[in-house]
Design a protein around this motif. Sequence first.
Motif, PDB file in Angstrom:
ATOM      1  N   SER A 174     -22.248  68.906 -78.892  1.00  0.00           N
ATOM      2  CA  SER A 174     -23.169  69.116 -80.017  1.00  0.00           C
ATOM      3  C   SER A 174     -22.340  69.329 -81.269  1.00  0.00           C
ATOM      4  O   SER A 174     -21.163  69.666 -81.191  1.00  0.00           O
ATOM      5  N   SER A 175     -22.957  69.185 -82.427  1.00  0.00           N
ATOM      6  CA  SER A 175     -22.299  69.654 -83.642  1.00  0.00           C
ATOM      7  C   SER A 175     -22.510  71.164 -83.726  1.00  0.00           C
ATOM      8  O   SER A 175     -23.167  71.771 -82.863  1.00  0.00           O
ATOM      9  N   GLY A 176     -21.973  71.774 -84.744  1.00  0.00           N
ATOM     10  CA  GLY A 176     -22.031  73.230 -84.878  1.00  0.00           C
ATOM     11  C   GLY A 176     -23.443  73.776 -84.960  1.00  0.00           C
ATOM     12  O   GLY A 176     -23.728  74.875 -84.452  1.00  0.00           O
ATOM     13  N   TYR A 234     -25.565  78.137 -98.397  1.00  0.00           N
ATOM     14  CA  TYR A 234     -26.317  77.084 -97.714  1.00  0.00           C
ATOM     15  C   TYR A 234     -26.353  77.255 -96.186  1.00  0.00           C
ATOM     16  O   TYR A 234     -27.393  77.105 -95.555  1.00  0.00           O
ATOM     17  N   PHE A 235     -25.204  77.571 -95.581  1.00  0.00           N
ATOM     18  CA  PHE A 235     -25.178  77.683 -94.121  1.00  0.00           C
ATOM     19  C   PHE A 235     -25.787  78.991 -93.631  1.00  0.00           C
ATOM     20  O   PHE A 235     -26.328  79.059 -92.524  1.00  0.00           O
ATOM     21  N   GLY A 236     -25.722  80.033 -94.455  1.00  0.00           N
ATOM     22  CA  GLY A 236     -26.429  81.274 -94.136  1.00  0.00           C
ATOM     23  C   GLY A 236     -27.933  81.030 -94.111  1.00  0.00           C
ATOM     24  O   GLY A 236     -28.649  81.521 -93.229  1.00  0.00           O
ATOM     25  N   GLU A 292     -18.444  81.016 -95.566  1.00  0.00           N
ATOM     26  CA  GLU A 292     -19.528  80.184 -96.120  1.00  0.00           C
ATOM     27  C   GLU A 292     -18.917  78.965 -96.797  1.00  0.00           C
ATOM     28  O   GLU A 292     -18.351  79.038 -97.886  1.00  0.00           O
ATOM     29  N   THR A 293     -19.057  77.842 -96.126  1.00  0.00           N
ATOM     30  CA  THR A 293     -18.429  76.589 -96.542  1.00  0.00           C
ATOM     31  C   THR A 293     -19.021  76.037 -97.844  1.00  0.00           C
ATOM     32  O   THR A 293     -18.387  75.246 -98.525  1.00  0.00           O
ATOM     33  N   SER A 294     -20.241  76.425 -98.173  1.00  0.00           N
ATOM     34  CA  SER A 294     -20.872  75.896 -99.394  1.00  0.00           C
ATOM     35  C   SER A 294     -20.389  76.602-100.652  1.00  0.00           C
ATOM     36  O   SER A 294     -20.456  76.034-101.736  1.00  0.00           O
ATOM     37  N   VAL A 342     -22.407  85.329 -84.925  1.00  0.00           N
ATOM     38  CA  VAL A 342     -21.488  84.952 -86.000  1.00  0.00           C
ATOM     39  C   VAL A 342     -21.270  83.441 -86.060  1.00  0.00           C
ATOM     40  O   VAL A 342     -20.766  82.838 -85.110  1.00  0.00           O
ATOM     41  N   ASP A 343     -21.633  82.853 -87.186  1.00  0.00           N
ATOM     42  CA  ASP A 343     -21.268  81.464 -87.469  1.00  0.00           C
ATOM     43  C   ASP A 343     -19.834  81.482 -87.999  1.00  0.00           C
ATOM     44  O   ASP A 343     -19.586  81.853 -89.140  1.00  0.00           O
ATOM     45  N   ALA A 344     -18.901  81.131 -87.109  1.00  0.00           N
ATOM     46  CA  ALA A 344     -17.489  81.083 -87.505  1.00  0.00           C
ATOM     47  C   ALA A 344     -17.035  79.623 -87.482  1.00  0.00           C
ATOM     48  O   ALA A 344     -15.881  79.316 -87.188  1.00  0.00           O
ATOM     49  N   ILE A 345     -17.981  78.728 -87.806  1.00  0.00           N
ATOM     50  CA  ILE A 345     -17.731  77.296 -87.629  1.00  0.00           C
ATOM     51  C   ILE A 345     -16.566  76.811 -88.491  1.00  0.00           C
ATOM     52  O   ILE A 345     -15.720  76.052 -88.023  1.00  0.00           O
ATOM     53  N   SER A 346     -16.497  77.270 -89.739  1.00  0.00           N
ATOM     54  CA  SER A 346     -15.412  76.791 -90.610  1.00  0.00           C
ATOM     55  C   SER A 346     -14.282  77.806 -90.752  1.00  0.00           C
ATOM     56  O   SER A 346     -13.483  77.706 -91.673  1.00  0.00           O
ATOM     57  N   SER A 347     -14.227  78.781 -89.854  1.00  0.00           N
ATOM     58  CA  SER A 347     -13.135  79.760 -89.939  1.00  0.00           C
ATOM     59  C   SER A 347     -12.337  79.846 -88.643  1.00  0.00           C
ATOM     60  O   SER A 347     -11.107  79.861 -88.669  1.00  0.00           O
ATOM     61  N   SER A 372     -18.126  78.002 -83.108  1.00  0.00           N
ATOM     62  CA  SER A 372     -17.277  77.107 -83.888  1.00  0.00           C
ATOM     63  C   SER A 372     -17.570  75.656 -83.499  1.00  0.00           C
ATOM     64  O   SER A 372     -18.385  75.407 -82.613  1.00  0.00           O
ATOM     65  N   ALA A 373     -16.941  74.721 -84.191  1.00  0.00           N
ATOM     66  CA  ALA A 373     -17.201  73.303 -83.930  1.00  0.00           C
ATOM     67  C   ALA A 373     -15.926  72.502 -84.128  1.00  0.00           C
ATOM     68  O   ALA A 373     -15.093  72.805 -84.983  1.00  0.00           O
ATOM     69  N   SER A 374     -15.794  71.449 -83.305  1.00  0.00           N
ATOM     70  CA  SER A 374     -14.525  70.729 -83.175  1.00  0.00           C
ATOM     71  C   SER A 374     -14.006  70.093 -84.460  1.00  0.00           C
ATOM     72  O   SER A 374     -12.802  69.950 -84.643  1.00  0.00           O
ATOM     73  N   GLN A 375     -14.903  69.707 -85.377  1.00  0.00           N
ATOM     74  CA  GLN A 375     -14.456  68.918 -86.543  1.00  0.00           C
ATOM     75  C   GLN A 375     -13.957  69.760 -87.709  1.00  0.00           C
ATOM     76  O   GLN A 375     -13.626  69.216 -88.753  1.00  0.00           O
ATOM     77  N   LYS A 376     -13.897  71.082 -87.529  1.00  0.00           N
ATOM     78  CA  LYS A 376     -13.430  71.908 -88.654  1.00  0.00           C
ATOM     79  C   LYS A 376     -11.924  72.147 -88.488  1.00  0.00           C
ATOM     80  O   LYS A 376     -11.164  71.211 -88.558  1.00  0.00           O
ATOM     81  N   GLY A 377     -11.508  73.352 -88.133  1.00  0.00           N
ATOM     82  CA  GLY A 377     -10.067  73.602 -88.078  1.00  0.00           C
ATOM     83  C   GLY A 377      -9.365  73.108 -86.832  1.00  0.00           C
ATOM     84  O   GLY A 377      -8.144  73.216 -86.721  1.00  0.00           O
TER      85      GLY A 377
HETATM   86  C1  LIG Z   1     -19.996  72.752 -90.940  1.00  0.00           C
HETATM   87  C2  LIG Z   1     -20.701  74.044 -90.850  1.00  0.00           C
HETATM   88  C3  LIG Z   1     -21.921  74.186 -90.172  1.00  0.00           C
HETATM   89  C4  LIG Z   1     -22.656  73.018 -89.580  1.00  0.00           C
HETATM   90  O1  LIG Z   1     -21.983  72.450 -88.562  1.00  0.00           O
HETATM   91  P1  LIG Z   1     -22.373  70.970 -88.067  1.00  0.00           P
HETATM   92  O2  LIG Z   1     -21.246  70.687 -87.140  1.00  0.00           O
HETATM   93  O3  LIG Z   1     -22.413  70.107 -89.279  1.00  0.00           O
HETATM   94  O4  LIG Z   1     -23.687  71.055 -87.403  1.00  0.00           O
HETATM   95  C5  LIG Z   1     -22.490  75.429 -90.092  1.00  0.00           C
HETATM   96  N1  LIG Z   1     -21.924  76.501 -90.655  1.00  0.00           N
HETATM   97  C6  LIG Z   1     -20.768  76.406 -91.332  1.00  0.00           C
HETATM   98  C7  LIG Z   1     -20.191  77.631 -91.935  1.00  0.00           C
HETATM   99  C8  LIG Z   1     -20.126  75.178 -91.448  1.00  0.00           C
HETATM  100  O5  LIG Z   1     -18.983  75.080 -92.138  1.00  0.00           O
END
Ligand SMILES: *Cc1c(COP(=O)(O)O)cnc(C)c1O
Length: 368
Positions: A57-59, A84-86, A135-137, A160-165, A183-188
């Motif tokens: 899945s994506s984040g 935005y992500f919050g 917060e990536t935005s 905790v959304d730590a997707i971009s950290s 977290s999600a694979s396409q960030k760090g």
């Molecule tokens: C990128 C990101 C998301 C969204 O992740 P997707 O992989 O695009 O679904 C959510 N929260 C933060 C902080 C992000 O940087």
Amino acid sequence: MNLRIPGPTPCPPEVLQALSRPMINHRGPEFATLLARCTEHLQPAFQTSADIMILTSSGTGAMEAAVTNTLSPGDEVLGISIGYFGERFCDIAAAYGATVHRYTVAHGLAADPEQVGRLLREHPSVKAVLVTHNETSTGVTNDLKAIADVVREAGPLLLVDAISSLSSLPIEMDAWGLDLVLSASQKGWMVPPGLAFVGVSPRAWSVMEDARMPRYYFDLRMAKEYATKGQTPATPALSLFFALDVAFDFLEKEGWPGIYDRHRQIGEYTRSGLRNLGLELFADPKHASNTVTTVTLPSGVSEAELLKTLRERYGIVVAGGQGSMAGTMLRIGHLGMVSQSDITALLDALRVELGDRRVSTPAQAARS
Ligand SMILES: *Cc1c(COP(=O)(O)O)cnc(C)c1O
């Protein structure tokens, strides 16, 4: 291309090559070993000995999993939104029927842990707190440890959304008492998009017994049941597992302390370089992110035109503003595979493009 957006991020060639490996049986012994190895290698980044589920899945799917596995419709949650992500995290909880008390912070600022404490006293039935670490935005990093301390004392779960950290900035899931960490694979991680990682505390597992929000694909208890057998409930994105496995070679060779240091140094270098160009940084300097830098565009500079020029003339791709911030800023990603020279190239391009404009505008005005 110098891809300087906050995800997807560039991947090492070896990681990309791993994507072309032949398929394997996802219910066979090879995948079981691969899943176990990837999970084990994720733990040091999360600083946890707890379970980590790997989802195809994506984040955002991981955010949905966090909400639907721990809550029931009608439950009260406190959503800390600094951008935005919050908002997205709050929106997911609301979509599944939670009553969301939003603590909305002005864009560019971090959440105030004391205010979180006040809000939790005001709403004593809150079951979970949703927070974005980075917060990536807006390019702001919340003081997650301080927020976690306050939440821990009050009692609710902390999602905790730590997707971009995570993997770029230090996070201590166990020591800070975080319940679900995403977290999600396409960030760090230097891996293409498509895998999400969810760290699950023992407390979070126990809360799931009573959580009644609907879920199926993102049912974490089902994921755990399958993981014990070395499988995932549905077909995993095998190629991305191959890539992640190779990415760990790079991450571990550099080592986590070195990775965190590099991100801190590049964050500082980016901010000071932009300030030296006379540009205005968007984020509160006390909470500026070391994975993404936001800069307010000078008046008269079109975001769309500048993005186009950077892409076409310099081969540099940066992001613009998101949501209500669209059209007003640049967002520069410096996470994962990034070195100082990638940022220098961007600063040099901005010096030419914005320097020209700033000098020429008054002169043009004088001529007309
Ligand atoms: C990128 C990101 C998301 C969204 O992740 P997707 O992989 O695009 O679904 C959510 N929260 C933060 C902080 C992000 O940087």
